[in-house]
Write a protein that holds these residues in place. Structure first.
Motif, mmCIF file in Angstrom:
data_model
loop_
_atom_site.group_PDB
_atom_site.id
_atom_site.type_symbol
_atom_site.label_atom_id
_atom_site.label_comp_id
_atom_site.label_asym_id
_atom_site.label_seq_id
_atom_site.Cartn_x
_atom_site.Cartn_y
_atom_site.Cartn_z
ATOM 1 N N LYS A 77 15.046 1.697 0.219
ATOM 2 C CA LYS A 77 16.151 2.478 -0.376
ATOM 3 C C LYS A 77 17.129 1.671 -1.223
ATOM 4 O O LYS A 77 17.880 2.234 -1.998
ATOM 5 N N GLY A 78 17.150 0.344 -1.053
ATOM 6 C CA GLY A 78 18.214 -0.458 -1.657
ATOM 7 C C GLY A 78 17.882 -1.039 -3.026
ATOM 8 O O GLY A 78 17.003 -0.535 -3.738
ATOM 9 N N LYS A 79 18.629 -2.112 -3.359
ATOM 10 C CA LYS A 79 18.462 -2.762 -4.662
ATOM 11 C C LYS A 79 18.102 -4.235 -4.452
ATOM 12 O O LYS A 79 18.187 -4.742 -3.331
ATOM 13 N N THR A 80 17.776 -4.924 -5.533
ATOM 14 C CA THR A 80 17.337 -6.316 -5.389
ATOM 15 C C THR A 80 18.497 -7.262 -5.083
ATOM 16 O O THR A 80 18.286 -8.308 -4.459
ATOM 17 N N GLY A 81 19.726 -6.912 -5.500
ATOM 18 C CA GLY A 81 20.904 -7.732 -5.160
ATOM 19 C C GLY A 81 20.697 -9.201 -5.519
ATOM 20 O O GLY A 81 20.311 -9.523 -6.652
ATOM 21 N N PRO A 82 20.922 -10.106 -4.539
ATOM 22 C CA PRO A 82 20.787 -11.538 -4.851
ATOM 23 C C PRO A 82 19.335 -11.974 -5.110
ATOM 24 O O PRO A 82 19.098 -13.115 -5.485
ATOM 25 N N MET A 83 18.386 -11.053 -4.907
ATOM 26 C CA MET A 83 16.973 -11.393 -5.159
ATOM 27 C C MET A 83 16.576 -11.078 -6.605
ATOM 28 O O MET A 83 15.402 -11.202 -6.958
ATOM 29 N N TRP A 141 0.803 -1.227 0.000
ATOM 30 C CA TRP A 141 0.000 0.000 0.000
ATOM 31 C C TRP A 141 0.835 1.275 0.000
ATOM 32 O O TRP A 141 0.384 2.314 -0.509
ATOM 33 N N PHE A 142 2.045 1.222 0.551
ATOM 34 C CA PHE A 142 2.801 2.472 0.704
ATOM 35 C C PHE A 142 4.006 2.574 -0.227
ATOM 36 O O PHE A 142 4.611 3.639 -0.328
ATOM 37 N N ILE A 143 4.382 1.478 -0.895
ATOM 38 C CA ILE A 143 5.506 1.567 -1.847
ATOM 39 C C ILE A 143 5.061 1.126 -3.249
ATOM 40 O O ILE A 143 5.139 1.887 -4.208
ATOM 41 N N ILE A 144 4.570 -0.136 -3.340
ATOM 42 C CA ILE A 144 4.313 -0.696 -4.671
ATOM 43 C C ILE A 144 3.168 0.040 -5.392
ATOM 44 O O ILE A 144 3.332 0.477 -6.540
ATOM 45 N N TRP A 145 2.034 0.185 -4.711
ATOM 46 C CA TRP A 145 0.871 0.801 -5.368
ATOM 47 C C TRP A 145 1.128 2.267 -5.740
ATOM 48 O O TRP A 145 0.888 2.653 -6.897
ATOM 49 N N PRO A 146 1.658 3.107 -4.836
ATOM 50 C CA PRO A 146 1.943 4.496 -5.251
ATOM 51 C C PRO A 146 2.924 4.557 -6.429
ATOM 52 O O PRO A 146 2.749 5.368 -7.347
ATOM 53 N N ALA A 147 3.950 3.697 -6.412
ATOM 54 C CA ALA A 147 4.937 3.719 -7.512
ATOM 55 C C ALA A 147 4.299 3.254 -8.819
ATOM 56 O O ALA A 147 4.532 3.833 -9.881
ATOM 57 N N ALA A 178 9.274 -0.140 -7.018
ATOM 58 C CA ALA A 178 8.201 -1.123 -6.842
ATOM 59 C C ALA A 178 8.765 -2.528 -6.988
ATOM 60 O O ALA A 178 8.368 -3.452 -6.257
ATOM 61 N N GLY A 179 9.727 -2.682 -7.899
ATOM 62 C CA GLY A 179 10.345 -3.995 -8.124
ATOM 63 C C GLY A 179 11.093 -4.502 -6.896
ATOM 64 O O GLY A 179 10.978 -5.676 -6.526
ATOM 65 N N VAL A 180 11.832 -3.611 -6.239
ATOM 66 C CA VAL A 180 12.588 -4.027 -5.039
ATOM 67 C C VAL A 180 11.611 -4.410 -3.922
ATOM 68 O O VAL A 180 11.777 -5.430 -3.243
ATOM 69 N N ALA A 181 10.581 -3.588 -3.739
ATOM 70 C CA ALA A 181 9.598 -3.879 -2.685
ATOM 71 C C ALA A 181 8.866 -5.185 -2.982
ATOM 72 O O ALA A 181 8.567 -5.975 -2.074
ATOM 73 N N GLU A 221 13.760 -4.315 5.397
ATOM 74 C CA GLU A 221 12.749 -3.334 5.003
ATOM 75 C C GLU A 221 13.410 -2.036 4.534
ATOM 76 O O GLU A 221 12.940 -1.410 3.580
ATOM 77 N N ILE A 222 14.507 -1.657 5.204
ATOM 78 C CA ILE A 222 15.246 -0.466 4.744
ATOM 79 C C ILE A 222 15.750 -0.692 3.315
ATOM 80 O O ILE A 222 15.696 0.196 2.470
ATOM 81 N N ASN A 223 16.172 -1.927 3.046
ATOM 82 C CA ASN A 223 16.605 -2.249 1.675
ATOM 83 C C ASN A 223 15.439 -2.117 0.689
ATOM 84 O O ASN A 223 15.615 -1.653 -0.430
#
Lengths: 238, 121
Positions: free
Chosen positions: A207-213, A119-125, A153-156, A202-204
């Motif tokens: 603010k972060g990247k997907t890395g190994p995900m 609701w607060f990252i993926i949908w707004p983005a 949205a992709g990272v979240a 969650e901080i990742n």
């Protein structure tokens, strides 16, 4: 004729559980669709097909996705409350003095972060991404921030796949993996460890990247590893 | 919007209904019990709610989906079932399914469970 079991306390609890499972499947089903099916399709399809999908398919999928998340969250909250209510006065002790409580609270923490990510990252983005695709299709210009919003949205979303794997394990463990717990045991070390691990992840997501995900296999392996880490955190700290 | 209102109404109705159901300390006989006995009974109720309800159901006075009603169980029966998944000698099982596994890790909770199951009205 048997008495009507749906009118019992168990029956009512089952209705909440039924709703929780049903809307949970709608939510997580769409989460896995986005990550395992739609993402790879978008990576290799042509621009026109991708634009059509963003404008006409993605909004429909996101409607089920975000409302599935909301209903799963609230039905879960009701189940937590009802379980404590059925445990009598001081029923909240079931959260902190039993294995059911420990497992379900870890699962609920993961689920709550996941619903917040929706609701607060993926949908707004995604609203920015969809608006940009619509603007281009109508002869306008693309929103220059659309790509960055899609990436966030992709990272979240990847983080939610990561969380979903231990979340299902711990939710299932609550009723099916009982262990004895001394009610005097302090849960502060466990709570601190779990909070630190989830906070970093969650901080990742924020603010972060997907890395190994980044790859599908990668996020599944990370999810399995996180399950093992959280499980052993309980074993060692309780 | 209309559909969402309908869903919301059903949800609120279910919550209201659940709030009206008895919270189940009403069905405990705590008259004349010492604070220690009451604490033991409530601990037994917490353990029952957390561990036993999957098979025995929320109400120990009625049969659960797998396990039978266990209100009033003797200490001997609880020890045999929880520690060894066996029945005491000469005991006639309500359901002879052998579905219950031994849960010896809950040895220390047996007195609390016994106190709770025998404090039900």
């Amino acid at each position: 004729m048997m008495t009507n079991p749906i009118l019992s306390q168990d029956g009512l609890y089952l209705i909440f559980r039924w709703i929780h499972f049903m809307v949970g499947i709608v939510w997580i089903g769409h989460l896995y669709y986005f990550n395992f099916t739609q993402g790879p399709f978008f990576a290799e399809t042509d621009a026109q097909s991708k634009s059509a999908a963003i404008r006409k398919l993605v909004p429909r999928a996101l409607w089920w996705f975000r409302w599935g998340a909301a209903f799963t969250f609230f039905s879960g909250l009701i189940m937590l409350w009802y379980k404590a209510k059925m445990s009598g006065p001081g029923g909240h002790e079931i959260y902190t003095t039993t294995s059911w409580g420990i497992w379900i609270m870890i699962g609920a923490a993961l689920g709550t972060l996941m619903a917040a990510n929706v609701w607060f990252i993926i949908w707004p983005a995604q609203k920015v991404v969809i608006a940009s695709a619509n603007a281009v299709a109508n002869g306008g210009t693309a929103d220059p921030t659309a790509a960055a919003h899609a990436a966030r949205a992709g990272v979240a979303s990847r983080t939610n796949v990561l969380f979903s794997i231990p979340m299902l394990f711990f939710m299932g463990a609550a009723s099916h993996l009982p262990f004895a717990l001394n009610p005097e045991t302090s849960l502060k070390p466990l709570a601190a460890a779990i909070t630190a691990i989830l906070l970093l992840l969650e901080i990742n997501a924020i603010k972060g990247k997907t890395g190994p995900m980044t790859s599908i296999a990668g996020v599944i392996h990370c999810g399995l590893a996180l399950t093992v880490v959280l499980y052993f955190a309980v074993c060692f700290l309780v | 919007m209309k559909n969402q209102s309908l869903l919301l109404s059903i949800g609120m109705g279910l919550i209201f209904f659940s709030a009206c159901t008895s919270s189940s300390s009403d069905d405990l006989d705590l008259v004349g019990k010492t604070p220690e006995q009451t604490k033991l009974i409530m601990r037994g109720k917490t353990i029952y709610s957390a561990v036993c309800t999957s098979c025995h159901g929320l109400n120990p006075k009625v049969d659960g989906s797998l396990g039978p009603a266990i209100a009033g169980s003797s200490l001997e029966l609880l020890e045999s079932r929880v520690l060894f998944a066996k029945y005491p000698e000469g005991y006639k099982p309500k359901r002879d399914t052998h579905a219950m596994l031994a849960l010896p890790q809950f040895k220390s909770e047996i007195p609390a469970l016994h106190a709770y199951l025998n404090a039900l009205k």
